[in-house]
Design an enzyme around this catalytic site. Structure first.
Site, PDB file in Angstrom:
ATOM      1  N   PRO A  88       0.445  -8.285   1.650  1.00  0.00           N
ATOM      2  CA  PRO A  88      -0.549  -8.549   2.697  1.00  0.00           C
ATOM      3  C   PRO A  88       0.024  -8.385   4.110  1.00  0.00           C
ATOM      4  O   PRO A  88      -0.724  -8.330   5.080  1.00  0.00           O
ATOM      5  CB  PRO A  88      -0.980  -9.996   2.440  1.00  0.00           C
ATOM      6  CG  PRO A  88      -0.106 -10.534   1.373  1.00  0.00           C
ATOM      7  CD  PRO A  88       0.652  -9.420   0.744  1.00  0.00           C
ATOM      8  N   GLU A 115       4.860 -16.214  -4.340  1.00  0.00           N
ATOM      9  CA  GLU A 115       4.699 -16.472  -2.909  1.00  0.00           C
ATOM     10  C   GLU A 115       5.370 -15.418  -2.038  1.00  0.00           C
ATOM     11  O   GLU A 115       5.307 -15.477  -0.826  1.00  0.00           O
ATOM     12  CB  GLU A 115       5.206 -17.870  -2.566  1.00  0.00           C
ATOM     13  CG  GLU A 115       4.162 -18.957  -2.731  1.00  0.00           C
ATOM     14  CD  GLU A 115       3.622 -19.080  -4.165  1.00  0.00           C
ATOM     15  OE1 GLU A 115       4.376 -18.830  -5.117  1.00  0.00           O
ATOM     16  OE2 GLU A 115       2.439 -19.403  -4.304  1.00  0.00           O
ATOM     17  N   ARG A 152      -8.441  10.348  -6.224  1.00  0.00           N
ATOM     18  CA  ARG A 152      -9.712  11.067  -6.081  1.00  0.00           C
ATOM     19  C   ARG A 152      -9.674  12.111  -4.975  1.00  0.00           C
ATOM     20  O   ARG A 152     -10.570  12.944  -4.882  1.00  0.00           O
ATOM     21  CB  ARG A 152     -10.877  10.096  -5.895  1.00  0.00           C
ATOM     22  CG  ARG A 152     -10.809   9.282  -4.651  1.00  0.00           C
ATOM     23  CD  ARG A 152     -11.880   8.209  -4.633  1.00  0.00           C
ATOM     24  NE  ARG A 152     -13.221   8.767  -4.496  1.00  0.00           N
ATOM     25  CZ  ARG A 152     -13.667   9.370  -3.397  1.00  0.00           C
ATOM     26  NH1 ARG A 152     -12.881   9.508  -2.340  1.00  0.00           N
ATOM     27  NH2 ARG A 152     -14.881   9.837  -3.332  1.00  0.00           N
ATOM     28  N   ASP A 167     -18.333  11.461   1.228  1.00  0.00           N
ATOM     29  CA  ASP A 167     -18.270  10.010   1.100  1.00  0.00           C
ATOM     30  C   ASP A 167     -18.495   9.279   2.388  1.00  0.00           C
ATOM     31  O   ASP A 167     -18.212   9.771   3.464  1.00  0.00           O
ATOM     32  CB  ASP A 167     -16.879   9.562   0.644  1.00  0.00           C
ATOM     33  CG  ASP A 167     -16.489  10.187  -0.644  1.00  0.00           C
ATOM     34  OD1 ASP A 167     -17.386  10.515  -1.407  1.00  0.00           O
ATOM     35  OD2 ASP A 167     -15.277  10.338  -0.849  1.00  0.00           O
TER      36      ASP A 167
HETATM   37 CL1  6GU Z   1      -0.982  -5.571  -1.168  1.00  0.00          CL
HETATM   38  N1  6GU Z   1      -0.987  -8.084  -1.940  1.00  0.00           N
HETATM   39  C1  6GU Z   1      -1.488  -9.337  -1.975  1.00  0.00           C
HETATM   40  N2  6GU Z   1      -0.871 -10.273  -2.689  1.00  0.00           N
HETATM   41  N3  6GU Z   1      -2.571  -9.695  -1.296  1.00  0.00           N
HETATM   42  C2  6GU Z   1      -3.182  -8.743  -0.602  1.00  0.00           C
HETATM   43  C3  6GU Z   1      -2.724  -7.419  -0.536  1.00  0.00           C
HETATM   44  C4  6GU Z   1      -1.597  -7.124  -1.225  1.00  0.00           C
HETATM   45  N4  6GU Z   1      -3.545  -6.719   0.250  1.00  0.00           N
HETATM   46  C5  6GU Z   1      -4.481  -7.571   0.654  1.00  0.00           C
HETATM   47  N5  6GU Z   1      -4.264  -8.792   0.148  1.00  0.00           N
END
Ligand code: 6GU
Length: 245
Positions: A88, A115, A152, A167
């Site tokens: 994230p 974590e 794709r 798209d």
């Molecule tokens: Cl790549 N990993 C995690 N754990 N949460 C996320 C993510 C990735 N992308 C958005 N939320």
């Protein structure tokens, strides 16, 4: 295109990669997905892949050595492999990122769990990618999203299923409404123009609906889109008829 996935949960990938367009792309050899269990690179009788965070705190952290050994094994075979940490904390995945990645021939996706991942893994990856501003339990679903988006775009993968140029987002706008049979369903019909056979009129209607939908739902996209003079005029009309603003 080769995708190597480093994960603690290879089974999570099975079903999504077996069916539909991705399943067919694999059968036809247009993509190859190798699932590598990080645990296979862990040492000791228990093959431990996580440990407590230094400094204390909740949750477990993925140990660096198994992941780094896995990446080194892949790079020793192909020094050109492009290594991505799914986290994230990475840059946000969007259609532009997918277009950049499809030009590469070998992607390695590291799926973080728990974590987090020991910071020293970051030192050896080529980039970090997130799929959006929300939290998942791990990088596996994010990696599947990336594989789907990139696959794709590979010529031949979509076949007759559609052209990526049409798209939503590929032109930076949302797609126009689509209809199929029946012509009437529970009292709701199909826009007359689509039944007219007048291809020019249909194209005009679709462009207008694309602009209307984008204006209503994602006005932020209009600022970045490549719009013609006619598009701008239609947008002005749409703004006026919806009561200004
Ligand atoms: Cl790549 N990993 C995690 N754990 N949460 C996320 C993510 C990735 N992308 C958005 N939320």
């Amino acid at each position: 295109m080769i995708f190597d996935i480093l994960t603690l949960f290879p089974e999570m990938f099975h079903s999504p990669l077996e069916h539909s367009i991705l399943g067919k792309a694999r059968e036809e050899g247009l993509i190859k997905v190798d699932l590598i269990n990080i645990r296979d690179y862990a040492e000791g009788r228990h093959r431990v892949t996580d440990d407590y965070p230094y400094g204390g705190g909740k949750g477990m952290i993925m140990k660096p050595e198994p992941i780094i050994r896995g990446v080194k094994a892949i790079r020793s075979e192909d020094p050109g492999a492009w290594v991505i940490l799914m986290t994230p904390q990475g840059i946000s995945l969007n259609q532009g990122v997918a277009k950049r990645l499809v030009r590469l021939s070998h992607l390695v996706l590291i799926c973080g769990r728990y974590e987090g991942v020991d910071e020293r893994v970051r030192g050896l990856v080529d980039e970090e990618i997130s799929i959006g501003d929300y939290v998942l339990t791990g990088g596996e679903l994010a990696a599947l999203v990336l594989i789907d988006m990139v696959s794709r775009l590979i010529p031949g993968v979509l076949g007759d299923e559609g052209a990526p140029e049409d798209d939503s987002f590929s032109q930076g706008l949302l797609e126009y409404p689509q209809y199929t049979r029946p012509r009437e369903f529970e009292g709701r019909g199909v826009p007359e123009v689509l039944l007219s056979g007048d291809h020019q009129a249909i194209e005009r209607w679709r462009r207008r609906e694309t602009l209307r939908r984008t204006l209503q739902r994602r006005p932020d996209l209009l600022a970045k889109a490549d719009l013609s003079r006619e598009d701008m005029e239609i947008l002005e009309e749409l703004k006026e008829s919806s009561g200004g603003g």
